[in-house]
Design a protein around this motif. Structure first.
Motif, short mmCIF file in Angstrom:
data_model
loop_
_atom_site.label_atom_id
_atom_site.label_comp_id
_atom_site.label_asym_id
_atom_site.label_seq_id
_atom_site.Cartn_x
_atom_site.Cartn_y
_atom_site.Cartn_z
N THR A 9 12.69 -10.78 -8.44
CA THR A 9 11.49 -11.10 -8.07
C THR A 9 10.66 -12.30 -8.56
OG1 THR A 9 10.40 -9.90 -9.87
CG2 THR A 9 10.97 -8.73 -7.83
N PHE A 10 9.73 -13.04 -7.77
CA PHE A 10 9.31 -14.18 -8.36
C PHE A 10 7.78 -13.96 -8.25
CE2 PHE A 10 12.95 -14.54 -5.96
CZ PHE A 10 14.08 -15.72 -6.62
N GLY A 11 7.30 -14.87 -9.18
CA GLY A 11 5.67 -14.93 -9.25
C GLY A 11 5.21 -15.55 -7.89
N MET A 12 3.97 -15.01 -7.59
CA MET A 12 3.39 -15.38 -5.99
C MET A 12 2.68 -16.53 -6.52
SD MET A 12 1.81 -12.31 -4.07
CE MET A 12 2.69 -10.99 -3.55
N ASP A 13 2.61 -17.48 -5.45
CA ASP A 13 1.58 -18.72 -5.57
C ASP A 13 0.43 -18.17 -5.28
OD1 ASP A 13 1.31 -19.01 -2.86
OD2 ASP A 13 3.45 -19.99 -2.77
N ARG A 14 -0.85 -18.95 -5.73
CA ARG A 14 -1.91 -18.74 -5.32
C ARG A 14 -2.54 -18.38 -3.70
NH1 ARG A 14 -5.89 -16.31 -7.98
NH2 ARG A 14 -7.86 -16.40 -7.11
N GLU A 15 -1.63 -19.47 -2.94
CA GLU A 15 -2.11 -19.09 -1.42
C GLU A 15 -1.48 -17.74 -1.14
OE1 GLU A 15 -0.03 -21.04 2.63
OE2 GLU A 15 -0.98 -22.47 0.81
N THR A 16 -0.35 -17.33 -1.59
CA THR A 16 0.12 -15.94 -1.05
C THR A 16 -0.95 -14.66 -1.88
OG1 THR A 16 2.34 -17.07 -1.06
CG2 THR A 16 2.22 -14.46 -1.13
N LEU A 17 -1.29 -15.06 -2.86
CA LEU A 17 -2.04 -14.11 -3.60
C LEU A 17 -3.22 -14.08 -2.92
CD1 LEU A 17 -1.87 -14.70 -7.45
CD2 LEU A 17 -1.58 -12.80 -6.39
N GLU A 18 -3.84 -14.88 -2.39
CA GLU A 18 -5.14 -14.77 -1.73
C GLU A 18 -4.68 -14.31 -0.23
OE1 GLU A 18 -8.27 -16.39 -2.16
OE2 GLU A 18 -7.74 -16.97 -4.08
N ARG A 19 -3.72 -14.67 0.39
CA ARG A 19 -3.40 -14.05 1.61
C ARG A 19 -3.32 -12.60 1.61
NH1 ARG A 19 1.58 -13.59 3.64
NH2 ARG A 19 2.30 -15.24 2.40
N ARG A 20 -2.41 -12.10 0.81
CA ARG A 20 -2.28 -10.41 0.41
C ARG A 20 -3.71 -9.85 0.03
NH1 ARG A 20 2.38 -9.51 2.80
NH2 ARG A 20 4.01 -10.71 2.05
N LEU A 21 -4.40 -10.44 -0.57
CA LEU A 21 -5.78 -9.74 -1.00
C LEU A 21 -6.85 -10.00 0.04
CD1 LEU A 21 -6.59 -11.55 -4.42
CD2 LEU A 21 -6.47 -8.83 -3.93
#
Length: 147
Positions: A9-21
């Protein structure tokens, strides 16, 4: 760890975090009272700045008891796209009940448009109190199998 199957697994970038939220809308909220843990499925809304949680209470409830005792909560979101593709997001922070004009923002129409439908389990719908809290995020982290 011989013979144990795994995936990196890898840490999520900010854009992906925002999209998932923004796209998920349902998660599991972990609460605590002293050394006891309590987790509840919950509908939430992320508006780009804040995470709002919709609670439904009927009379005395274990959920309310743990909510009032919790100093720091953790909202867990996750998804499984396939055997090798999955992700998770954790939002940790304190909970604050909306009051006054803040609460007025979430009238019945807005609650219906903003959150997933309310799941009722053999309860009198008229006896259920809807309350909205904000999860004041101290940290938001995510992991994914996507590189």
């Amino acid at each position: 760890m011989k013979n144990v199957e795994y995936v990196y697994t890898f840490g999520m970038d900010r854009e992906t975090l925002e999209r998932r939220l923004e796209q998920t809308g349902l998660g599991v909220l972990s609460l605590a009272k002293e050394s006891d843990a309590y987790a509840v499925p919950i509908a939430y809304h992320y508006d780009g700045d804040s995470v709002f949680l919709r609670f439904a209470f009927e009379g005395d409830s274990t959920k309310r008891e743990y909510l009032e005792a919790t100093s720091e909560a953790c909202l867990c979101l996750y998804g499984i796209e396939s055997d090798d593709e999955n992700w998770s997001v954790l939002v940790q922070g304190t909970l604050r009940q909306l009051t006054g004009t803040e609460r007025d923002r979430f009238d019945a129409l807005t609650v219906n448009e903003t959150f997933e439908r309310l799941h009722v389990f053999d309860q009198d719908i008229e006896a259920i109190d809807i309350e909205v809290y904000e999860l004041l995020a101290d940290s938001i982290t995510g992991r994914t199998t996507e590189s």
